[in-house]
Design a protein around this motif. Structure first.
Motif, short mmCIF file in Angstrom:
data_model
loop_
_atom_site.label_atom_id
_atom_site.label_comp_id
_atom_site.label_asym_id
_atom_site.label_seq_id
_atom_site.Cartn_x
_atom_site.Cartn_y
_atom_site.Cartn_z
N ARG A 28 13.97 -20.78 -46.08
CA ARG A 28 14.21 -19.78 -44.81
C ARG A 28 14.46 -18.34 -45.33
O ARG A 28 14.17 -17.50 -44.50
CB ARG A 28 15.31 -20.27 -43.80
CG ARG A 28 14.99 -21.62 -43.48
CD ARG A 28 16.05 -22.00 -42.32
NE ARG A 28 15.90 -23.06 -41.64
CZ ARG A 28 16.32 -23.74 -40.56
NH1 ARG A 28 17.77 -23.41 -40.72
NH2 ARG A 28 16.11 -25.05 -39.98
N GLN A 58 11.25 -23.86 -41.23
CA GLN A 58 11.36 -23.12 -40.02
C GLN A 58 11.06 -24.07 -38.66
O GLN A 58 11.24 -23.76 -37.64
CB GLN A 58 10.74 -21.93 -39.73
CG GLN A 58 10.96 -20.65 -40.53
CD GLN A 58 12.50 -20.10 -40.43
OE1 GLN A 58 13.12 -20.64 -39.43
NE2 GLN A 58 13.05 -19.27 -41.32
N THR A 86 13.76 -30.22 -42.35
CA THR A 86 14.39 -29.74 -41.05
C THR A 86 15.21 -31.00 -40.19
O THR A 86 16.09 -30.83 -39.64
CB THR A 86 13.45 -29.22 -40.09
OG1 THR A 86 12.43 -30.04 -39.81
CG2 THR A 86 13.05 -27.89 -40.74
#
Length: 343
Positions: free
Chosen positions: A154, A9, A135
């Protein structure tokens, strides 16, 4: 596991900061505990540190694995209390090796193995020490596995804060909207139950309630809130009137039987506030839900663990403490096969 999910995240460093920063996660005892210290013949005392300060997190499955190593920031950093990501690694299979490694990050540089040729290419050369390659370095060409791993991480779902106090959101009148997964605090319980009845396995939900509370059903109260109808009562009991244990059990049913199934669902002490008579139905509910996704349960209840032990797919791991250290005990030996990436 929540910290690993926070990697995907992009909020790992912020999550660590909220819990007291990197020092709050580090072992508070001596770097090594001698046999004399364990037996009590020698006082427990610190020694000169020989290894680097390191917080290492990782997991693997049959197809993919991931590990991350965080350490102290470099001297002169503007954010002296924020940990830096030193190393990351992603590989195929269960155990990290040179041949199955397909992405790694060292310092600011990320290398990715080309899918077509197997050659290494530089994915990024200036990645910030607080950003993860998961990410920031995923792409559909050479970083497809990283992209898939990010989405899997996620999709993990945690239920460790289901509130049942007098001001709990689940006791309030909510706005009903399509809710395929219950919120972490149970705030959208009524909407989640309505969604299960509309598009989910309503029969399984009703059976779970009947198993725990014979003769009872869960439905709306006309104003959109949850209400329980019980045998012998002339009116339904609103969520604001239910006991903590009853409300928690309904939330567990909504969480475990949600139409949108995660890859992994984590429950922390689900037995809290539950009457002992509800532990056997809870074990049966967990067994049913585990057919659709992997469930990790942290529990102090021997009765709940006994109820789960009858399922052949259940694995039990015991945590025991010695001299402040927590050890994992299991009948399986696959933990010895884990390999950490080196700095």
């Amino acid at each position: 596991m929540r910290l690993l999910a926070d990697v995907a995240q992009g909020r790992l460093v912020n999550s660590l900061a909220r819990e007291g920063g990197l020092p709050s996660t580090l072992w508070a005892g001596p770097e090594r505990i001698s046999q004399g210290m364990r037996s009590g013949t020698v006082p427990i005392q610190g020694t000169v540190r020989s290894g680097p300060v390191s917080l290492r997190l990782g997991f693997s499955g049959d197809d993919l694995g991931y590990a991350i190593d965080l350490g102290l920031p470099t001297p002169g950093s503007a954010f002296a209390f924020d940990p830096e990501i030193k190393v990351e690694a992603m590989w195929t299979g269960g155990v990290l090796g040179r041949s199955n490694l397909f992405a790694e990050r060292r310092g600011q540089m990320v290398r990715v193995r080309r899918a077509a040729t197997g050659e290494w290419r530089t994915g990024m050369a200036n990645l910030h020490p607080f950003d993860s390659m998961v990410t920031h370095a995923s792409d559909r060409e050479d970083g497809l596995e990283m992209l898939l791993m990010r989405e899997r991480m996620r999709n993990w779902r945690f239920y460790d804060n289901l509130r049942t106090d007098i001001d709990a959101p689940a006791r309030k009148t909510p706005i009903l909207t399509y809710t395929p997964a219950l919120a972490n605090d149970g705030a959208d319980l009524a909407a989640a139950v309505a969604t299960i009845h509309a598009v989910g396995d309503a029969e399984a939900f009703d059976s779970a309630i009947e198993d725990a509370f014979p003769g009872s059903t869960i439905d709306g109260d006309g104003d959109g809130s949850v209400a329980m109808r019980q045998r012998g009562l002339l009116r339904a009991m609103r969520a604001s009137e239910l006991s903590d244990g009853t409300l928690r059990y309904i939330m567990l049913c909504a969480a475990l039987l949600a139409p949108n199934k995660p890859e992994i669902l984590i429950l922390n002490e689900p037995e809290s506030s539950l009457h002992p008579s509800l532990l056997d139905p809870l074990a049966r509910l967990l067994t049913t839900a585990a057919k659709a996704c992997q469930i990790v349960v942290v529990s102090h209840s021997d009765r709940l663990l006994t109820g789960l032990a009858g399922d052949p797919d259940t694995r039990t791991y015991r945590l025991e403490k010695d001299c402040g250290e927590t050890f994992l005990h299991s009948d399986e030996d696959h933990y010895s096969k884990w390999v950490w990436p080196s700095r």
